[in-house]
Write an enzyme that holds these catalytic residues in place. Structure first.
Site, PDB file in Angstrom:
ATOM      1  N   ASN A 159      44.296  37.685  36.033  1.00 13.31           N
ATOM      2  CA  ASN A 159      44.193  36.395  35.338  1.00 13.31           C
ATOM      3  C   ASN A 159      43.245  36.372  34.132  1.00 13.31           C
ATOM      4  O   ASN A 159      43.491  35.625  33.184  1.00 13.31           O
ATOM      5  CB  ASN A 159      43.885  35.267  36.328  1.00 13.31           C
ATOM      6  CG  ASN A 159      42.586  35.446  37.043  1.00 13.31           C
ATOM      7  OD1 ASN A 159      42.068  36.560  37.164  1.00 13.31           O
ATOM      8  ND2 ASN A 159      42.038  34.355  37.526  1.00 13.31           N
ATOM      9  N   GLU A 255      34.372  39.832  44.292  1.00 15.85           N
ATOM     10  CA  GLU A 255      34.531  38.475  43.747  1.00 15.85           C
ATOM     11  C   GLU A 255      35.940  38.046  44.095  1.00 15.85           C
ATOM     12  O   GLU A 255      36.906  38.601  43.568  1.00 15.85           O
ATOM     13  CB  GLU A 255      34.342  38.484  42.220  1.00 15.85           C
ATOM     14  CG  GLU A 255      32.966  38.923  41.756  1.00 15.85           C
ATOM     15  CD  GLU A 255      31.897  37.890  42.034  1.00 15.85           C
ATOM     16  OE1 GLU A 255      32.228  36.714  42.268  1.00 15.85           O
ATOM     17  OE2 GLU A 255      30.714  38.269  42.045  1.00 15.85           O
ATOM     18  N   CYS A 289      40.189  31.456  39.629  1.00 14.39           N
ATOM     19  CA  CYS A 289      39.615  31.470  40.974  1.00 14.39           C
ATOM     20  C   CYS A 289      38.826  30.198  41.260  1.00 14.39           C
ATOM     21  O   CYS A 289      38.642  29.837  42.422  1.00 14.39           O
ATOM     22  CB  CYS A 289      38.721  32.697  41.139  1.00 14.39           C
ATOM     23  SG  CYS A 289      37.581  32.900  39.784  1.00 14.39           S
TER      24      CYS A 289
HETATM   25  P1  NAP Z   1      44.908  41.194  43.897  1.00 10.55           P
HETATM   26  O1  NAP Z   1      46.337  41.234  44.238  1.00 10.55           O
HETATM   27  O2  NAP Z   1      43.913  41.171  44.988  1.00 10.55           O
HETATM   28  O3  NAP Z   1      44.643  42.456  42.946  1.00 10.55           O
HETATM   29  C1  NAP Z   1      43.383  42.702  42.367  1.00 10.55           C
HETATM   30  C2  NAP Z   1      43.282  44.174  41.995  1.00 10.55           C
HETATM   31  O4  NAP Z   1      43.243  44.959  43.192  1.00 10.55           O
HETATM   32  C3  NAP Z   1      44.488  44.670  41.207  1.00 10.55           C
HETATM   33  O5  NAP Z   1      44.055  45.590  40.242  1.00 10.55           O
HETATM   34  C4  NAP Z   1      45.307  45.336  42.288  1.00 10.55           C
HETATM   35  O6  NAP Z   1      46.199  46.295  41.799  1.00 10.55           O
HETATM   36  C5  NAP Z   1      44.216  45.989  43.098  1.00 10.55           C
HETATM   37  N1  NAP Z   1      44.613  46.397  44.451  1.00 10.55           N
HETATM   38  C6  NAP Z   1      45.606  45.926  45.231  1.00 10.55           C
HETATM   39  N2  NAP Z   1      45.632  46.570  46.413  1.00 10.55           N
HETATM   40  C7  NAP Z   1      44.637  47.487  46.380  1.00 10.55           C
HETATM   41  C8  NAP Z   1      44.150  48.455  47.318  1.00 10.55           C
HETATM   42  N3  NAP Z   1      44.694  48.599  48.518  1.00 10.55           N
HETATM   43  N4  NAP Z   1      43.093  49.225  46.950  1.00 10.55           N
HETATM   44  C9  NAP Z   1      42.513  49.071  45.738  1.00 10.55           C
HETATM   45  N5  NAP Z   1      42.941  48.172  44.810  1.00 10.55           N
HETATM   46  C10 NAP Z   1      43.982  47.384  45.139  1.00 10.55           C
HETATM   47  O7  NAP Z   1      44.580  39.934  42.964  1.00 10.55           O
HETATM   48  P2  NAP Z   1      45.426  39.326  41.764  1.00 10.55           P
HETATM   49  O8  NAP Z   1      46.670  38.708  42.293  1.00 10.55           O
HETATM   50  O9  NAP Z   1      45.535  40.304  40.656  1.00 10.55           O
HETATM   51  O10 NAP Z   1      44.430  38.183  41.243  1.00 10.55           O
HETATM   52  C11 NAP Z   1      44.334  36.945  41.845  1.00 10.55           C
HETATM   53  C12 NAP Z   1      43.174  36.861  42.817  1.00 10.55           C
HETATM   54  O11 NAP Z   1      41.965  37.214  42.161  1.00 10.55           O
HETATM   55  C13 NAP Z   1      42.962  35.457  43.332  1.00 10.55           C
HETATM   56  O12 NAP Z   1      42.707  35.489  44.707  1.00 10.55           O
HETATM   57  C14 NAP Z   1      41.742  34.977  42.566  1.00 10.55           C
HETATM   58  O13 NAP Z   1      41.008  33.956  43.183  1.00 10.55           O
HETATM   59  C15 NAP Z   1      40.965  36.228  42.457  1.00 10.55           C
HETATM   60  N6  NAP Z   1      39.977  36.123  41.381  1.00 10.55           N
HETATM   61  C16 NAP Z   1      38.652  35.974  41.706  1.00 10.55           C
HETATM   62  C17 NAP Z   1      37.701  35.815  40.704  1.00 10.55           C
HETATM   63  C18 NAP Z   1      36.230  35.678  41.006  1.00 10.55           C
HETATM   64  O14 NAP Z   1      35.426  35.920  40.117  1.00 10.55           O
HETATM   65  N7  NAP Z   1      35.842  35.295  42.221  1.00 10.55           N
HETATM   66  C19 NAP Z   1      38.113  35.817  39.370  1.00 10.55           C
HETATM   67  C20 NAP Z   1      39.470  35.952  39.089  1.00 10.55           C
HETATM   68  C21 NAP Z   1      40.395  36.114  40.096  1.00 10.55           C
HETATM   69  P3  NAP Z   1      47.687  45.913  41.279  1.00 10.55           P
HETATM   70  O15 NAP Z   1      47.730  44.510  40.923  1.00 10.55           O
HETATM   71  O16 NAP Z   1      47.798  46.800  40.120  1.00 10.55           O
HETATM   72  O17 NAP Z   1      48.590  46.293  42.378  1.00 10.55           O
END
Ligand code: NAP
Length: 480
Positions: A159, A255, A289
């Site tokens: 995002n 995070e 988030c």
């Molecule tokens: P996500 O699906 O958890 O993916 C985040 C990252 O982790 C991606 O690069 C993903 O790779 C990677 N990943 C997935 N499975 C993995 C594994 N088994 N081992 C290591 N890495 C792995 O999150 P998203 O859908 O991209 O983003 C949305 C989420 O991010 C929401 O829950 C949001 O709240 C959270 N977020 C939190 C913050 C904060 O600061 N607290 C800020 C922004 C977003 P791929 O996508 O390349 O498969």
């Protein structure tokens, strides 16, 4: 509107200072309408291994730089990002589908993150420890120093592909570490471009490396590699939990998500807060988030607020993300939009009232407002990550605070009242990482400490706080 021209580009990985392509080519498409925007290459196991080897040399080179030299490097990166701001904004729009105005906002914030990282590099310090205050400390003198950890793996979500990457890269370099960055497979373009920018700014070879590919493979290999000293992750709680389990005793910063809330007391300034609640709920189509997901409105102002909020949500202009007048574009994928649509339908089947929006067209969901939702429904308790806001009524402030505290997330909460005493008491009761008084939880500046409680996270970001997480505290104690 004439469809904006988009020319497909080629984005190899950058490891050390070498462009790397693998046979596994993947096309990144604009989420709004599927237009192909770039070809990227999924890293194979040998490429990830090579990135870690190069990053080990990069870590030595970074540790050898003085704090002044690291700060200057980060400042040069900031200046180059300012020079190339429009190019980066366009890339962010093309990979995420967020509007060009939102993407420009992200690039401006990314410059702030780099500036704060340069400050953090200059201010990194230890302290003198009063050893003689202990009964057996007489004649001893001690100080602490903060030393770099080595190679840091940065794993980031889709995002905010540029600024959330920089929240890891900036502090890691400030602390004298190197980075292997695995951006989301959906949005790797700005990170790949950033690696070229870092090289142009004079970053030592191997200081910042980007590997692209699916999290399950590329991300997992990085996490599992013992040469990686720390994993700094931003993303969903589900993946964060897996990373924490795999990291063992190595350091992790997580995070993660939230279902953020804002509480509107009867004396709050509605004229000021209405546009903030709408922006907080629907910016980036709700894929933030700290997006405003739950609004708790005091019953005495609920009718007025509901009517004005729904009118504003309806007035948002949905359109192509590169069009300047667009307020909201698509979600990251059709699958993401289908999920949000199904959650809305399920809530309605349980008695919720859909006051506006919720219709899906491809990856687009019209800004939705729900009321009368059962408190245990997914749209209240889980992270929606879409353009949906749930309105709740309450009569006593404690009721609203309890509702916010119930559940598994605790990132930020908004609390709006002109009564400072009440605000202070409530702020102390809210079990979240940050309380934003008289604004929405979506408010953030990049230098502040940022992170969550419970399933929202472990550790804090904000460059000054991140460098503490990214360094080892060493005590040096003299006798005599
Ligand atoms: P996500 O699906 O958890 O993916 C985040 C990252 O982790 C991606 O690069 C993903 O790779 C990677 N990943 C997935 N499975 C993995 C594994 N088994 N081992 C290591 N890495 C792995 O999150 P998203 O859908 O991209 O983003 C949305 C989420 O991010 C929401 O829950 C949001 O709240 C959270 N977020 C939190 C913050 C904060 O600061 N607290 C800020 C922004 C977003 P791929 O996508 O390349 O498969």
């Amino acid at each position: 509107m004439v469809k904006p021209a988009i020319e497909k580009q080629d984005f190899p990985m950058l490891i050390g200072d070498e462009p790397v392509r693998t046979p596994k080519v993947r096309t990144i498409n604009l989420p709004y309408d599927g237009t192909p925007v770039a070809d990227v290459y999924d890293a194979d196991a040998a490429t990830v291994d090579r990135a870690i080897v190069v990053a080990q040399a990069g870590a030595e080179a970074m540790a050898a730089l003085s704090q002044y030299e690291r700060a200057e490097l980060l400042q040069r990166m900031r200046s180059l990002l300012e020079r190339d701001a429009e190019e980066f904004a366009r890339l962010v729009t093309l990979e995420t589908g967020k509007t060009i105005r939102e993407a420009r906002g992200e690039v401006a914030r990314a410059q702030q993150t780099l500036a704060a990282s340069a400050d953090a590099a200059r201010n990194l310090r230890g302290e003198v420890v009063p050893m003689e205050a202990a009964p057996t400390g007489k004649g001893r003198w001690a100080m602490t120093v903060r030393e770099p950890l080595g190679v840091i793996a940065a794993i980031t979500p889709f995002n905010f592909p540029l600024n959330l990457g920089l929240h890891k890269i900036g502090p890691a370099l400030a602390a004298g570490n190197s980075v292997v960055h695995k951006p989301s497979e959906n949005t790797p373009l700005s990170a790949l471009r950033l690696a070229r920018l870092a090289a142009e700014a004079g970053a030592p070879k191997g200081a910042y490396n980007v590997v692209t590919g699916p999290g399950e493979e590329t991300g997992r290999q990085l996490v599992d590699d013992p040469r990686v000293a720390m994993i700094t992750f931003t993303g969903s709680a589900e993946v964060g939990r897996q990373i924490r389990a795999a990291a063992g005793l190595r350091r992790t910063t997580l995070e993660m998500g939230s279902n953020s809330s804002v509480i509107l007391e009867p004396d709050c300034d509605l004229d000021l807060l209405l546009p903030r609640c709408v922006a907080g709920g629907y910016a980036l189509a709700g894929q933030v988030c700290i997006s405003v997901q739950n609004i708790y409105v005091h019953e005495s102002i609920a009718d007025d607020f509901t009517q004005r909020f729904v009118a504003r949500a309806r007035a948002l202009k949905i359109g192509h993300p590169l069009e300047e007048s667009t307020d909201m574009a698509s979600l990251i994928s059709v699958a993401a939009a289908e999920r949000v649509e199904s959650w809305i339908k399920r809530a309605c089947a349980r008695g919720a009232r859909l006051l506006t929006g919720g219709t899906r067209r491809g990856a687009i969901i019209e800004p939705a407002v729900l009321a009368d939702v059962p408190a245990d429904d997914d749209v209240c308790c889980k992270e929606v990550f879409g353009p949906l806001v749930v309105l709740h009524r309450y009569s006593r402030l404690d009721e609203a605070i309890d509702a916010v505290n119930t559940g598994e997330y605790g990132l930020q909460a908004g609390l709006c009242t002109r009564d400072l005493g009440r605000a202070f008491q409530a702020a102390r009761k809210l079990h979240v990482g940050g309380v934003i008084v008289n604004d929405v939880p979506a408010f953030r500046v990049d230098l502040m400490p940022y992170g969550g409680t419970k399933m929202s996270g472990v550790g804090r970001e904000g460059p000054h706080y991140s460098v503490e997480e990214m360094t080892e505290l060493k005590l040096i104690c003299w006798r005599g």
